[in-house]
Design an enzyme around this catalytic site. Structure first.
Site, PDB file in Angstrom:
ATOM      1  N   CYS A   1       0.813  -1.231   0.000  1.00 55.00           N
ATOM      2  CA  CYS A   1       0.000   0.000   0.000  1.00 55.00           C
ATOM      3  C   CYS A   1       0.843   1.277   0.000  1.00 55.00           C
ATOM      4  CB  CYS A   1      -0.947  -0.007   1.191  1.00 55.00           C
ATOM      5  SG  CYS A   1      -1.845  -1.550   1.337  1.00 55.00           S
TER       6      CYS A   1
ATOM      7  N   HIS B   1      -3.896   6.723   2.466  1.00 51.48           N
ATOM      8  CA  HIS B   1      -4.242   5.382   1.984  1.00 51.48           C
ATOM      9  C   HIS B   1      -5.614   4.988   2.540  1.00 51.48           C
ATOM     10  CE1 HIS B   1      -4.288   1.233   1.100  1.00 51.48           C
ATOM     11  NE2 HIS B   1      -3.996   0.827   2.320  1.00 51.48           N
TER      12      HIS B   1
ATOM     13  N   ASN C   1     -10.196  -0.966  -0.124  1.00 53.55           N
ATOM     14  CA  ASN C   1      -8.750  -0.779  -0.037  1.00 53.55           C
ATOM     15  C   ASN C   1      -8.120  -1.367  -1.299  1.00 53.55           C
ATOM     16  OD1 ASN C   1      -6.022  -1.093   0.467  1.00 53.55           O
ATOM     17  ND2 ASN C   1      -6.276  -1.876   2.548  1.00 53.55           N
TER      18      ASN C   1
HETATM   19  O1  UT7 Z   1      -3.773  -1.644   3.604  1.00 57.71           O
HETATM   20  C1  UT7 Z   1      -3.340  -1.945   4.902  1.00 57.71           C
HETATM   21  C2  UT7 Z   1      -3.940  -3.207   5.271  1.00 57.71           C
HETATM   22  N1  UT7 Z   1      -4.943  -3.370   6.218  1.00 57.71           N
HETATM   23  C3  UT7 Z   1      -5.456  -2.549   7.142  1.00 57.71           C
HETATM   24  O2  UT7 Z   1      -5.212  -1.397   7.256  1.00 57.71           O
HETATM   25  C4  UT7 Z   1      -6.421  -3.182   8.089  1.00 57.71           C
HETATM   26  C5  UT7 Z   1      -6.282  -2.648   9.484  1.00 57.71           C
HETATM   27  N2  UT7 Z   1      -7.221  -3.296  10.355  1.00 57.71           N
HETATM   28  C6  UT7 Z   1      -8.555  -3.065  10.322  1.00 57.71           C
HETATM   29  O3  UT7 Z   1      -9.010  -2.262   9.520  1.00 57.71           O
HETATM   30  C7  UT7 Z   1      -9.439  -3.774  11.293  1.00 57.71           C
HETATM   31  O4  UT7 Z   1      -8.659  -4.481  12.228  1.00 57.71           O
HETATM   32  C8  UT7 Z   1     -10.436  -4.761  10.612  1.00 57.71           C
HETATM   33  C9  UT7 Z   1     -11.488  -3.974   9.851  1.00 57.71           C
HETATM   34  C10 UT7 Z   1      -9.708  -5.696   9.683  1.00 57.71           C
HETATM   35  C11 UT7 Z   1     -11.152  -5.595  11.672  1.00 57.71           C
HETATM   36  O5  UT7 Z   1     -11.831  -4.750  12.595  1.00 57.71           O
HETATM   37  P1  UT7 Z   1     -11.699  -4.996  14.150  1.00 57.71           P
HETATM   38  O6  UT7 Z   1     -12.519  -3.965  14.792  1.00 57.71           O
HETATM   39  O7  UT7 Z   1     -10.240  -5.057  14.471  1.00 57.71           O
HETATM   40  O8  UT7 Z   1     -12.413  -6.391  14.312  1.00 57.71           O
HETATM   41  P2  UT7 Z   1     -11.816  -7.783  14.861  1.00 57.71           P
HETATM   42  O9  UT7 Z   1     -10.845  -8.368  13.914  1.00 57.71           O
HETATM   43  O10 UT7 Z   1     -11.388  -7.577  16.278  1.00 57.71           O
HETATM   44  O11 UT7 Z   1     -13.111  -8.688  14.881  1.00 57.71           O
HETATM   45  C12 UT7 Z   1     -14.229  -8.414  15.740  1.00 57.71           C
HETATM   46  C13 UT7 Z   1     -15.291  -9.455  15.503  1.00 57.71           C
HETATM   47  C14 UT7 Z   1     -14.778 -10.887  15.577  1.00 57.71           C
HETATM   48  O12 UT7 Z   1     -15.791 -11.667  16.159  1.00 57.71           O
HETATM   49  P3  UT7 Z   1     -15.717 -12.083  17.716  1.00 57.71           P
HETATM   50  O13 UT7 Z   1     -14.445 -12.831  17.867  1.00 57.71           O
HETATM   51  O14 UT7 Z   1     -15.726 -10.765  18.477  1.00 57.71           O
HETATM   52  O15 UT7 Z   1     -16.946 -12.880  17.893  1.00 57.71           O
HETATM   53  C15 UT7 Z   1     -14.611 -11.280  14.129  1.00 57.71           C
HETATM   54  O16 UT7 Z   1     -14.747 -12.680  13.918  1.00 57.71           O
HETATM   55  O17 UT7 Z   1     -15.832  -9.298  14.197  1.00 57.71           O
HETATM   56  C16 UT7 Z   1     -15.780 -10.560  13.507  1.00 57.71           C
HETATM   57  N3  UT7 Z   1     -15.598 -10.287  12.083  1.00 57.71           N
HETATM   58  C17 UT7 Z   1     -16.617 -10.070  11.257  1.00 57.71           C
HETATM   59  N4  UT7 Z   1     -17.950 -10.065  11.445  1.00 57.71           N
HETATM   60  C18 UT7 Z   1     -18.750  -9.808  10.372  1.00 57.71           C
HETATM   61  C19 UT7 Z   1     -14.418 -10.151  11.396  1.00 57.71           C
HETATM   62  N5  UT7 Z   1     -14.683  -9.867  10.112  1.00 57.71           N
HETATM   63  C20 UT7 Z   1     -16.039  -9.800  10.003  1.00 57.71           C
HETATM   64  C21 UT7 Z   1     -16.912  -9.536   8.935  1.00 57.71           C
HETATM   65  N6  UT7 Z   1     -18.243  -9.538   9.168  1.00 57.71           N
HETATM   66  N7  UT7 Z   1     -16.465  -9.252   7.685  1.00 57.71           N
END
Ligand code: UT7
Length: 321
Positions: free
Chosen positions: A111, A248, A278
């Site tokens: 990125c 980004h 993204n």
């Molecule tokens: O280009 C650079 C690359 N990437 C980034 O910049 C990504 C940076 N990170 C993020 O943007 C965030 O960490 C994410 C959007 C990827 C994830 O958000 P989060 O608030 O950190 O969520 P999490 O991974 O802690 O997940 C929370 C919950 C989990 O369920 P439990 O364990 O609390 O029951 C996940 O299983 O959300 C669940 N979950 C989803 N639920 C519905 C994860 N993905 C999804 C989904 N839909 N797509």
């Protein structure tokens, strides 16, 4: 001589997949995706390729600047999803658009790739080696995401953006601050494709993108404000003297956190992740070209560009439009 952007272009695949469409593929919802990320839709390639989108974006940037492809001296494509391992996407674009006099190569910095390309172009232009450079950020991430992993597949989109940079006595790039750290490369990576090599053990490599989202999130909100402040300090400017912060487009919450740390209003951070998701290396040049198309970039405006991603890599630059 400074490196100045004089033309921009972009290309998105025709197919627009909204969050409801993704909810038919994995256990997710429009509510979860839009609240956690700000993404509502993304464009996904069906017929398009990294090459076709790169060439379209490049042609648009050249046309805007009224510049001939054969006059391009340096052609850099930032991508992690070229259609082939070799030749480079840049060499394929060279043929496609007729930039036959350019030195062409790719950069792999995820990125941050577009900012790395700008950094390289600036060095060549300032040294007088080349007078111009056509820079492209292009990705077809839909071919490397795991379409059964809801934690990653909802985030990414496909597309390409381009910027034509020329030597200029006024305006252009004022300062940059870039970095890389391989220490934590394993928080975001994509292994190569499986290969049935008789000399090696079977069953290795899945070839899909894997990410520890929270680690990347923490890295971004810590590093992006730091490198923006470093670039601003080198330029002798304060955040209040900047007209637009073009970051980004990974997550709306990351951008809001960066704005808060810099003490700036969110309105100064234009976003398009709601429609594009993204797009990794394509994210900055697509947004730049869309803002340019809408007349949001005025001559003399001071703009910060900043990106971060796999590597880990990051960077920020300050430029005068
Ligand atoms: O280009 C650079 C690359 N990437 C980034 O910049 C990504 C940076 N990170 C993020 O943007 C965030 O960490 C994410 C959007 C990827 C994830 O958000 P989060 O608030 O950190 O969520 P999490 O991974 O802690 O997940 C929370 C919950 C989990 O369920 P439990 O364990 O609390 O029951 C996940 O299983 O959300 C669940 N979950 C989803 N639920 C519905 C994860 N993905 C999804 C989904 N839909 N797509």
């Amino acid at each position: 001589m400074r490196a100045r952007i004089i033309g921009t272009g972009y290309s998105l695949p025709a197919f627009r997949a909204d969050n409801d469409y993704l909810a038919t593929l994995v256990d997710t919802s429009d509510e979860w995706i839009s609240e956690r990320t700000g993404i509502r839709a993304r464009h996904l390639a069906r017929e398009e390729t990294t090459l076709s989108m790169s060439a379209d974006a490049a042609r648009m940037a050249l046309a805007k600047a009224d510049f001939k492809a054969e006059d391009v001296e340096l052609l850099i494509v930032a991508t992690i999803t070229g259609d082939m391992d070799t030749p480079s996407t840049a060499c394929q674009v060279q043929k496609e658009i007729g930039a036959k006099n350019a030195l062409a190569f790719d950069i792999n910095a995820a990125c941050s790739g577009f900012l790395y390309a700008l950094h390289v172009a600036e060095a060549f232009i300032e040294s007088g080696t080349y007078r111009n450079a056509l820079l492209i950020g292009a990705e077809t991430l839909s071919k490397v995401v795991d379409w059964t992993d809801r934690g990653t597949c909802v985030l990414f989109g496909d597309g390409a953006g381009a910027a034509l940079v020329t030597a200029s006595e006024s305006g252009g790039l004022l300062a940059q601050s870039l970095g890389s750290s391989g220490e934590k490369w394993d928080v975001l990576f994509c292994e190569g494709r499986p290969n049935e090599n008789p000399l090696r053990e079977k069953g290795q490599k899945c070839g899909y993108l894997k990410m520890d989202g929270q680690e990347v999130f923490k890295f971004a909100v810590r590093t992006v404000p730091q490198c923006i402040e470093e670039a601003l300090e080198k330029a002798g400017l304060k955040p209040e003297e900047i007209d637009l912060f073009i970051l980004h487009q990974a997550n709306k919450r990351i951008i809001q956190a960066v704005a808060k740390r810099l003490g700036m209003a969110e309105e100064e951070f234009p976003m398009n992740m709601d429609e594009c998701g993204n797009t990794s290396a394509a994210s900055l040049p697509i947004l730049l070209a869309q803002l340019d198309e809408r007349g949001r970039l005025r001559r003399g405006d001071r703009i910060v560009l900043s990106g971060f991603g796999a590597g880990l890599t990051w960077g920020a630059c300050v430029l005068e439009w």
